[in-house]
Scaffold this motif. Structure first.
Motif, PDB file in Angstrom:
ATOM      1  N   ARG A 159       8.198   3.253  10.967  1.00 39.15           N
ATOM      2  CA  ARG A 159       9.255   2.316  11.366  1.00 39.15           C
ATOM      3  C   ARG A 159      10.461   2.368  10.447  1.00 39.15           C
ATOM      4  NH1 ARG A 159       5.262  -2.661  11.218  1.00 39.15           N
ATOM      5  NH2 ARG A 159       4.744  -1.388   9.403  1.00 39.15           N
ATOM      6  N   ASP A 160      10.251   2.793   9.193  1.00 33.91           N
ATOM      7  CA  ASP A 160      11.318   2.647   8.203  1.00 33.91           C
ATOM      8  C   ASP A 160      11.972   4.004   7.893  1.00 33.91           C
ATOM      9  OD1 ASP A 160      12.719   1.023   6.180  1.00 33.91           O
ATOM     10  OD2 ASP A 160      11.723   2.404   4.810  1.00 33.91           O
TER      11      ASP A 160
ATOM     12  N   PRO B 203     -12.444   7.263   8.688  1.00 35.06           N
ATOM     13  CA  PRO B 203     -12.496   7.079   7.228  1.00 35.06           C
ATOM     14  C   PRO B 203     -13.218   5.787   6.849  1.00 35.06           C
ATOM     15  CG  PRO B 203     -10.218   7.404   8.007  1.00 35.06           C
ATOM     16  CD  PRO B 203     -11.077   7.102   9.204  1.00 35.06           C
TER      17      PRO B 203
ATOM     18  N   GLY C 134       0.672   7.101   2.749  1.00 26.81           N
ATOM     19  CA  GLY C 134      -0.781   7.084   2.815  1.00 26.81           C
ATOM     20  C   GLY C 134      -1.416   8.312   3.459  1.00 26.81           C
TER      21      GLY C 134
ATOM     22  N   ASP D  10       8.869   1.917  16.339  1.00 26.02           N
ATOM     23  CA  ASP D  10       7.587   1.205  16.350  1.00 26.02           C
ATOM     24  C   ASP D  10       6.701   1.850  17.424  1.00 26.02           C
ATOM     25  OD1 ASP D  10       5.525  -0.600  16.940  1.00 26.02           O
ATOM     26  OD2 ASP D  10       6.760  -2.349  16.475  1.00 26.02           O
ATOM     27  N   VAL D  11       5.538   2.381  17.007  1.00 22.86           N
ATOM     28  CA  VAL D  11       4.693   3.134  17.956  1.00 22.86           C
ATOM     29  C   VAL D  11       4.174   2.278  19.108  1.00 22.86           C
ATOM     30  CG1 VAL D  11       3.938   4.911  16.313  1.00 22.86           C
ATOM     31  CG2 VAL D  11       2.578   2.797  16.567  1.00 22.86           C
TER      32      VAL D  11
ATOM     33  N   THR E  58      -5.007   3.686  -0.619  1.00 21.83           N
ATOM     34  CA  THR E  58      -3.630   3.720  -0.077  1.00 21.83           C
ATOM     35  C   THR E  58      -3.045   2.318  -0.246  1.00 21.83           C
ATOM     36  OG1 THR E  58      -4.209   2.962   2.144  1.00 21.83           O
ATOM     37  CG2 THR E  58      -4.307   5.346   1.773  1.00 21.83           C
ATOM     38  N   ASP E  59      -1.813   2.145   0.234  1.00 22.69           N
ATOM     39  CA  ASP E  59      -1.201   0.804   0.236  1.00 22.69           C
ATOM     40  C   ASP E  59      -2.090  -0.196   0.974  1.00 22.69           C
ATOM     41  OD1 ASP E  59       0.948   1.901  -1.029  1.00 22.69           O
ATOM     42  OD2 ASP E  59       2.279   1.888   0.727  1.00 22.69           O
ATOM     43  N   MET E  60      -2.800   0.310   2.004  1.00 18.72           N
ATOM     44  CA  MET E  60      -3.610  -0.587   2.833  1.00 18.72           C
ATOM     45  C   MET E  60      -4.745  -1.232   2.044  1.00 18.72           C
ATOM     46  SD  MET E  60      -5.212   0.270   6.584  1.00 18.72           S
ATOM     47  CE  MET E  60      -3.708   0.280   7.544  1.00 18.72           C
ATOM     48  N   THR E  61      -5.250  -0.531   1.028  1.00 18.24           N
ATOM     49  CA  THR E  61      -6.407  -1.052   0.287  1.00 18.24           C
ATOM     50  C   THR E  61      -6.029  -1.495  -1.134  1.00 18.24           C
ATOM     51  OG1 THR E  61      -6.921   1.246  -0.279  1.00 18.24           O
ATOM     52  CG2 THR E  61      -8.182   0.278   1.521  1.00 18.24           C
TER      53      THR E  61
ATOM     54  N   ALA F  93      -0.743   5.933  12.401  1.00 15.99           N
ATOM     55  CA  ALA F  93      -0.054   4.649  12.166  1.00 15.99           C
ATOM     56  C   ALA F  93      -1.051   3.517  12.365  1.00 15.99           C
ATOM     57  CB  ALA F  93       1.120   4.497  13.128  1.00 15.99           C
TER      58      ALA F  93
ATOM     59  N   ILE G 192     -10.243   4.163   1.661  1.00 19.84           N
ATOM     60  CA  ILE G 192      -9.415   5.208   1.064  1.00 19.84           C
ATOM     61  C   ILE G 192      -8.317   4.532   0.237  1.00 19.84           C
ATOM     62  CG2 ILE G 192      -7.996   7.265   1.579  1.00 19.84           C
ATOM     63  CD1 ILE G 192     -10.941   7.436   2.690  1.00 19.84           C
TER      64      ILE G 192
HETATM   65  N1  LIG Z   1      -6.846   3.165   3.785  1.00 21.07           N
HETATM   66  C1  LIG Z   1      -8.057   3.009   4.295  1.00 21.07           C
HETATM   67  O1  LIG Z   1      -9.004   2.629   3.601  1.00 21.07           O
HETATM   68  C2  LIG Z   1      -8.316   3.316   5.742  1.00 21.07           C
HETATM   69  C3  LIG Z   1      -9.642   3.349   6.170  1.00 21.07           C
HETATM   70  C4  LIG Z   1      -9.923   3.630   7.502  1.00 21.07           C
HETATM   71  C5  LIG Z   1      -8.902   3.877   8.383  1.00 21.07           C
HETATM   72  N2  LIG Z   1      -7.610   3.818   7.951  1.00 21.07           N
HETATM   73  C6  LIG Z   1      -6.585   4.079   8.939  1.00 21.07           C
HETATM   74  O2  LIG Z   1      -5.826   5.193   8.544  1.00 21.07           O
HETATM   75  C7  LIG Z   1      -4.494   5.067   9.021  1.00 21.07           C
HETATM   76  C8  LIG Z   1      -3.532   5.215   7.860  1.00 21.07           C
HETATM   77  O3  LIG Z   1      -3.804   4.169   6.939  1.00 21.07           O
HETATM   78  P1  LIG Z   1      -3.203   4.137   5.465  1.00 21.07           P
HETATM   79  O4  LIG Z   1      -4.252   3.589   4.599  1.00 21.07           O
HETATM   80  O5  LIG Z   1      -2.562   5.429   5.169  1.00 21.07           O
HETATM   81  O6  LIG Z   1      -2.120   2.985   5.662  1.00 21.07           O
HETATM   82  P2  LIG Z   1      -0.712   2.744   4.950  1.00 21.07           P
HETATM   83  O7  LIG Z   1      -0.626   3.446   3.654  1.00 21.07           O
HETATM   84  O8  LIG Z   1      -0.513   1.261   5.019  1.00 21.07           O
HETATM   85  O9  LIG Z   1       0.306   3.463   5.964  1.00 21.07           O
HETATM   86  C9  LIG Z   1       0.421   3.001   7.277  1.00 21.07           C
HETATM   87  C10 LIG Z   1       1.380   3.899   8.013  1.00 21.07           C
HETATM   88  O10 LIG Z   1       1.523   3.438   9.365  1.00 21.07           O
HETATM   89  C11 LIG Z   1       2.903   3.231   9.651  1.00 21.07           C
HETATM   90  N3  LIG Z   1       3.025   2.142  10.629  1.00 21.07           N
HETATM   91  C12 LIG Z   1       2.448   0.923  10.584  1.00 21.07           C
HETATM   92  N4  LIG Z   1       2.787   0.220  11.671  1.00 21.07           N
HETATM   93  C13 LIG Z   1       3.570   1.022  12.437  1.00 21.07           C
HETATM   94  C14 LIG Z   1       4.233   0.860  13.683  1.00 21.07           C
HETATM   95  N5  LIG Z   1       4.125  -0.259  14.401  1.00 21.07           N
HETATM   96  N6  LIG Z   1       4.967   1.896  14.160  1.00 21.07           N
HETATM   97  C15 LIG Z   1       5.092   3.050  13.455  1.00 21.07           C
HETATM   98  N7  LIG Z   1       4.475   3.266  12.266  1.00 21.07           N
HETATM   99  C16 LIG Z   1       3.737   2.255  11.768  1.00 21.07           C
HETATM  100  C17 LIG Z   1       3.507   2.890   8.287  1.00 21.07           C
HETATM  101  O11 LIG Z   1       4.890   3.111   8.224  1.00 21.07           O
HETATM  102  P3  LIG Z   1       5.965   1.905   8.236  1.00 21.07           P
HETATM  103  O12 LIG Z   1       5.303   0.705   7.615  1.00 21.07           O
HETATM  104  O13 LIG Z   1       7.137   2.406   7.473  1.00 21.07           O
HETATM  105  O14 LIG Z   1       6.251   1.714   9.691  1.00 21.07           O
HETATM  106  C18 LIG Z   1       2.779   3.888   7.409  1.00 21.07           C
HETATM  107  O15 LIG Z   1       3.347   5.170   7.537  1.00 21.07           O
HETATM  108  C19 LIG Z   1      -4.415   3.697   9.698  1.00 21.07           C
HETATM  109  O16 LIG Z   1      -4.564   3.863  11.077  1.00 21.07           O
HETATM  110  C20 LIG Z   1      -5.583   2.959   9.112  1.00 21.07           C
HETATM  111  O17 LIG Z   1      -6.044   1.955   9.970  1.00 21.07           O
HETATM  112  C21 LIG Z   1      -7.286   3.547   6.657  1.00 21.07           C
END
Ligand SMILES: NC(=O)c1ccc[n+]([C@@H]2O[C@H](COP(=O)([O-])OP(=O)(O)OC[C@H]3O[C@@H](n4cnc5c(N)ncnc54)[C@H](OP(=O)(O)O)[C@@H]3O)[C@@H](O)[C@H]2O)c1
Length: 245
Positions: free
Chosen positions: A38-39, A186, A17, A66-67, A191-194, A92, A189
């Motif tokens: 983590r992975d 942000p 992401g 794990d952070v 990503t996997d999250m959305t 993270a 966006i």
């Molecule tokens: N996507 C959006 O719309 C959006 C909007 C606003 C803010 N954000 C923020 O942007 C950041 C990145 O989001 P993303 O959308 O890129 O999410 P994502 O694709 O789900 O990726 C999340 C990342 O965080 C890592 N992670 C999660 N839990 C962790 C832990 N306990 N220890 C270490 N690593 C951990 C995951 O790796 P593993 O699972 O392999 O550990 C992965 O690399 C996040 O903080 C999110 O809240 C996202």
């Protein structure tokens, strides 16, 4: 503008992401990157996708932990290969999709521990290194939900509001040591999250630019914060205008 050539950047959430997009852009600018997630398997494929300039000593690393765990940070910080930190990106994060009354205690704990406590540990452990270097740049990733709230996202929004407060307080504390602290905010966006979010077309219609953002667009904002030597205490929205609505 500060060059990233030869700089060492640590990126939590660097395996996927937004974090991975930031790592890719920073590596393309000549930085060495350490990706944290983590992975191990996901981290390895992520690190293999990073640019390495030919005939340069550019190196990238992974650290799987794990952070939210203090001992994970202690182990990382004592690794002799990873002694310099020029840019620290805390991306993270985990999300939430449940009303508070339906959110389990373990989910509450995991969201706060990852998004807020993990960011606090990261800053706490890296700031002394940066103070010794008399320079450094911290980029924390919050969310528009920190200021606007979101249905089904109360704990997530609280964790991200904490990240904004943390970063602004650090800007007071560390500026005199040559360390800059900024926060990216942000909107939505891709990503996997959305990816499993319902009603994306209705959501897109609410966003003035009419679409979700791309990870590369967030990465570009991170690059601005990393390179601009007067950017300090920026709370930088990157949300297609959603914050105006
Ligand atoms: N996507 C959006 O719309 C959006 C909007 C606003 C803010 N954000 C923020 O942007 C950041 C990145 O989001 P993303 O959308 O890129 O999410 P994502 O694709 O789900 O990726 C999340 C990342 O965080 C890592 N992670 C999660 N839990 C962790 C832990 N306990 N220890 C270490 N690593 C951990 C995951 O790796 P593993 O699972 O392999 O550990 C992965 O690399 C996040 O903080 C999110 O809240 C996202």
């Amino acid at each position: 503008m500060q060059s990233l050539v030869g700089k060492h950047c640590f990126i939590t959430g660097g395996s996927r992401g937004i974090g991975l997009a930031i790592a890719r852009l920073f590596a393309a600018q000549g930085a060495d990157c350490t990706l944290i997630g983590r992975d191990e398997h996901t981290l390895l494929s992520a690190v293999n996708s990073l640019h390495r300039q030919e005939r340069s000593p550019q190196q990238h690393y992974t650290a799987a932990f794990d952070v939210s765990t203090k001992n994970g940070w202690e182990k990382l910080i004592s690794d002799s290969k990873l002694q310099t930190c020029d840019v620290l990106v805390n991306a993270a994060g985990v999300s939430q999709n449940s009303f508070l009354f339906n959110t389990s205690t373990s989910d509450v704990n995991q969201i706060i521990a990852t998004n807020l406590t993990g960011t606090i540990w990261s800053c706490k452990y890296f700031i002394p290194k940066m103070m010794k270097q008399r320079k450094g740049c911290i980029i924390n990733v919050a969310s528009l939900l920190a200021t606007h709230g979101g249905r089904g996202a109360s704990v997530y929004a609280a964790s991200k509001a904490g990240v904004v407060g943390l970063t602004r307080s650090l800007a007071w504390e560390v500026g005199r040591f040559g360390i800059r602290a900024n926060v990216l905010v942000p909107g939505y966006i891709q990503t996997d999250m959305t990816k499993d979010m319902d009603q994306k077309s209705e959501l897109s219609a609410l966003i003035p630019l009419g679409r979700l953002g791309l990870v590369e667009e967030v990465a570009n904002a991170a690059l601005f914060l990393a390179q601009n030597s007067y950017a300090h205490n920026c709370v930088l929205n990157i949300d297609g205008g959603l914050s105006a609505t």
